[in-house]
Scaffold this motif. Structure first.
Motif, PDB file in Angstrom:
ATOM      1  N   LEU A   1       1.978 -12.546  -1.790  1.00 57.47           N
ATOM      2  CA  LEU A   1       2.110 -11.877  -0.487  1.00 57.47           C
ATOM      3  C   LEU A   1       3.231 -10.841  -0.501  1.00 57.47           C
ATOM      4  O   LEU A   1       3.096  -9.750   0.068  1.00 57.47           O
ATOM      5  CB  LEU A   1       2.346 -12.908   0.616  1.00 57.47           C
ATOM      6  CG  LEU A   1       1.182 -13.851   0.901  1.00 57.47           C
ATOM      7  CD1 LEU A   1       1.592 -14.922   1.907  1.00 57.47           C
ATOM      8  CD2 LEU A   1      -0.040 -13.081   1.379  1.00 57.47           C
ATOM      9  N   GLY A   2       4.338 -11.159  -1.178  1.00 58.56           N
ATOM     10  CA  GLY A   2       5.428 -10.190  -1.312  1.00 58.56           C
ATOM     11  C   GLY A   2       4.970  -8.939  -2.049  1.00 58.56           C
ATOM     12  O   GLY A   2       5.300  -7.812  -1.666  1.00 58.56           O
ATOM     13  N   ALA A   3       4.190  -9.127  -3.110  1.00 56.71           N
ATOM     14  CA  ALA A   3       3.665  -7.987  -3.859  1.00 56.71           C
ATOM     15  C   ALA A   3       2.728  -7.148  -2.989  1.00 56.71           C
ATOM     16  O   ALA A   3       2.759  -5.908  -3.041  1.00 56.71           O
ATOM     17  CB  ALA A   3       2.935  -8.473  -5.115  1.00 56.71           C
ATOM     18  N   LEU A   4       1.922  -7.801  -2.159  1.00 54.83           N
ATOM     19  CA  LEU A   4       1.035  -7.059  -1.255  1.00 54.83           C
ATOM     20  C   LEU A   4       1.835  -6.258  -0.225  1.00 54.83           C
ATOM     21  O   LEU A   4       1.472  -5.126   0.103  1.00 54.83           O
ATOM     22  CB  LEU A   4       0.055  -8.012  -0.571  1.00 54.83           C
ATOM     23  CG  LEU A   4      -0.998  -8.629  -1.495  1.00 54.83           C
ATOM     24  CD1 LEU A   4      -1.779  -9.717  -0.774  1.00 54.83           C
ATOM     25  CD2 LEU A   4      -1.929  -7.557  -2.044  1.00 54.83           C
ATOM     26  N   PHE A   5       2.931  -6.834   0.274  1.00 54.67           N
ATOM     27  CA  PHE A   5       3.807  -6.071   1.179  1.00 54.67           C
ATOM     28  C   PHE A   5       4.376  -4.843   0.467  1.00 54.67           C
ATOM     29  O   PHE A   5       4.492  -3.774   1.063  1.00 54.67           O
ATOM     30  CB  PHE A   5       4.944  -6.948   1.717  1.00 54.67           C
ATOM     31  CG  PHE A   5       4.606  -7.670   2.984  1.00 54.67           C
ATOM     32  CD1 PHE A   5       4.476  -6.991   4.182  1.00 54.67           C
ATOM     33  CD2 PHE A   5       4.418  -9.047   2.981  1.00 54.67           C
ATOM     34  CE1 PHE A   5       4.163  -7.655   5.356  1.00 54.67           C
ATOM     35  CE2 PHE A   5       4.109  -9.727   4.142  1.00 54.67           C
ATOM     36  CZ  PHE A   5       3.983  -9.027   5.331  1.00 54.67           C
ATOM     37  N   PHE A   6       4.727  -4.988  -0.798  1.00 60.24           N
ATOM     38  CA  PHE A   6       5.237  -3.830  -1.531  1.00 60.24           C
ATOM     39  C   PHE A   6       4.138  -2.800  -1.776  1.00 60.24           C
ATOM     40  O   PHE A   6       4.414  -1.606  -1.844  1.00 60.24           O
ATOM     41  CB  PHE A   6       5.918  -4.241  -2.833  1.00 60.24           C
ATOM     42  CG  PHE A   6       7.401  -4.319  -2.684  1.00 60.24           C
ATOM     43  CD1 PHE A   6       8.191  -3.184  -2.738  1.00 60.24           C
ATOM     44  CD2 PHE A   6       8.003  -5.529  -2.436  1.00 60.24           C
ATOM     45  CE1 PHE A   6       9.557  -3.255  -2.561  1.00 60.24           C
ATOM     46  CE2 PHE A   6       9.367  -5.620  -2.254  1.00 60.24           C
ATOM     47  CZ  PHE A   6      10.149  -4.478  -2.315  1.00 60.24           C
ATOM     48  N   ASN A   7       2.893  -3.239  -1.885  1.00 54.86           N
ATOM     49  CA  ASN A   7       1.794  -2.268  -1.959  1.00 54.86           C
ATOM     50  C   ASN A   7       1.738  -1.428  -0.692  1.00 54.86           C
ATOM     51  O   ASN A   7       1.538  -0.208  -0.753  1.00 54.86           O
ATOM     52  CB  ASN A   7       0.452  -2.963  -2.166  1.00 54.86           C
ATOM     53  CG  ASN A   7       0.286  -3.581  -3.527  1.00 54.86           C
ATOM     54  OD1 ASN A   7      -0.383  -4.588  -3.674  1.00 54.86           O
ATOM     55  ND2 ASN A   7       0.890  -3.009  -4.551  1.00 54.86           N
ATOM     56  N   VAL A   8       1.915  -2.075   0.456  1.00 55.95           N
ATOM     57  CA  VAL A   8       1.945  -1.341   1.730  1.00 55.95           C
ATOM     58  C   VAL A   8       3.104  -0.355   1.726  1.00 55.95           C
ATOM     59  O   VAL A   8       2.952   0.816   2.078  1.00 55.95           O
ATOM     60  CB  VAL A   8       2.060  -2.314   2.929  1.00 55.95           C
ATOM     61  CG1 VAL A   8       2.319  -1.561   4.228  1.00 55.95           C
ATOM     62  CG2 VAL A   8       0.808  -3.169   3.039  1.00 55.95           C
ATOM     63  N   ASN A   9       4.277  -0.823   1.301  1.00 52.92           N
ATOM     64  CA  ASN A   9       5.462   0.032   1.268  1.00 52.92           C
ATOM     65  C   ASN A   9       5.257   1.249   0.385  1.00 52.92           C
ATOM     66  O   ASN A   9       5.482   2.384   0.808  1.00 52.92           O
ATOM     67  CB  ASN A   9       6.668  -0.781   0.780  1.00 52.92           C
ATOM     68  CG  ASN A   9       7.860   0.091   0.469  1.00 52.92           C
ATOM     69  OD1 ASN A   9       8.034   0.488  -0.681  1.00 52.92           O
ATOM     70  ND2 ASN A   9       8.658   0.386   1.463  1.00 52.92           N
TER      71      ASN A   9
END
Length: 187
Positions: free
Chosen positions: A84-92
């Motif tokens: 989930l953290g990696a997916l948030f960084f994809n958004v960023n």
């Protein structure tokens, strides 16, 4: 993860060089961070995939691509938080690369790039702490202890960098370099 790390290193080092033309900054910083985040997401998913499928071949069960539990509760929580953290960084990294920058609209800057980076980093820290607790019996003589230590250190550095990048902070350039560019690079 190695490819993502190399790309994040490129992005972090390039972001500290202030004489880049806009197209160079887009390629060397934004594209590097975006590409690195994609590699990290693939690695995070593969870790999650492994946790939810441990033992499935020997038990004769089918392979799962998503599940609500894994072979161990802490392994599942940690790998899911990392994914989930990696997916948030994809958004960023997608927002910074593909969306126009609206410096006057702090709401956009807060909601998309800053919040997604900070939330993703917080999830990385949670995952690293979970991993450390899972391997609580490890000592500095074992590789897993060092892996957990660097995982936690890198996650904390990412969190400090992300939280420090709050819009309208008005940091001097040197302080900005150390607070977020260097911390992203070191993390």
């Amino acid at each position: 993860f190695m490819e993502g790390s190399l790309l994040f290193t490129c992005g972090g080092a390039s972001s500290m060089y202030h004489d880049l033309k806009p197209w160079q900054r887009k390629v060397l910083v934004s594209m590097a961070y975006f590409s690195g985040s994609l590699f990290f997401t693939v690695g995070a998913y593969l870790g999650f995939f492994e946790v939810i499928n441990v033992g499935s071949a020997s038990e004769g069960t089918r392979i799962r691509f998503f599940a609500l539990r894994g072979s161990s509760a802490s392994g599942y929580r940690g790998s899911l938080a990392y994914l989930l953290g990696a997916l948030f960084f994809n958004v960023n990294t997608s927002a910074v690369l593909f969306l126009p920058a609206w410096p006057s609209e702090v709401g956009y800057q807060w909601a998309v790039p800053w919040l997604s980076a900070t939330a993703g980093s917080a999830l990385f820290v949670f995952a690293a702490i979970t991993e450390f607790r899972h391997n609580s019996q490890a000592t500095p003589r074992e590789a897993v202890w060092w892996l957990c230590s660097f995982y936690l250190l890198g996650s904390v550095l990412f969190l400090v960098a992300a939280a420090s990048s709050y819009p309208d902070h008005d940091f001097p350039r040197k302080q900005e370099d150390w607070l977020f560019h260097f911390f992203f690079l070191a993390g």
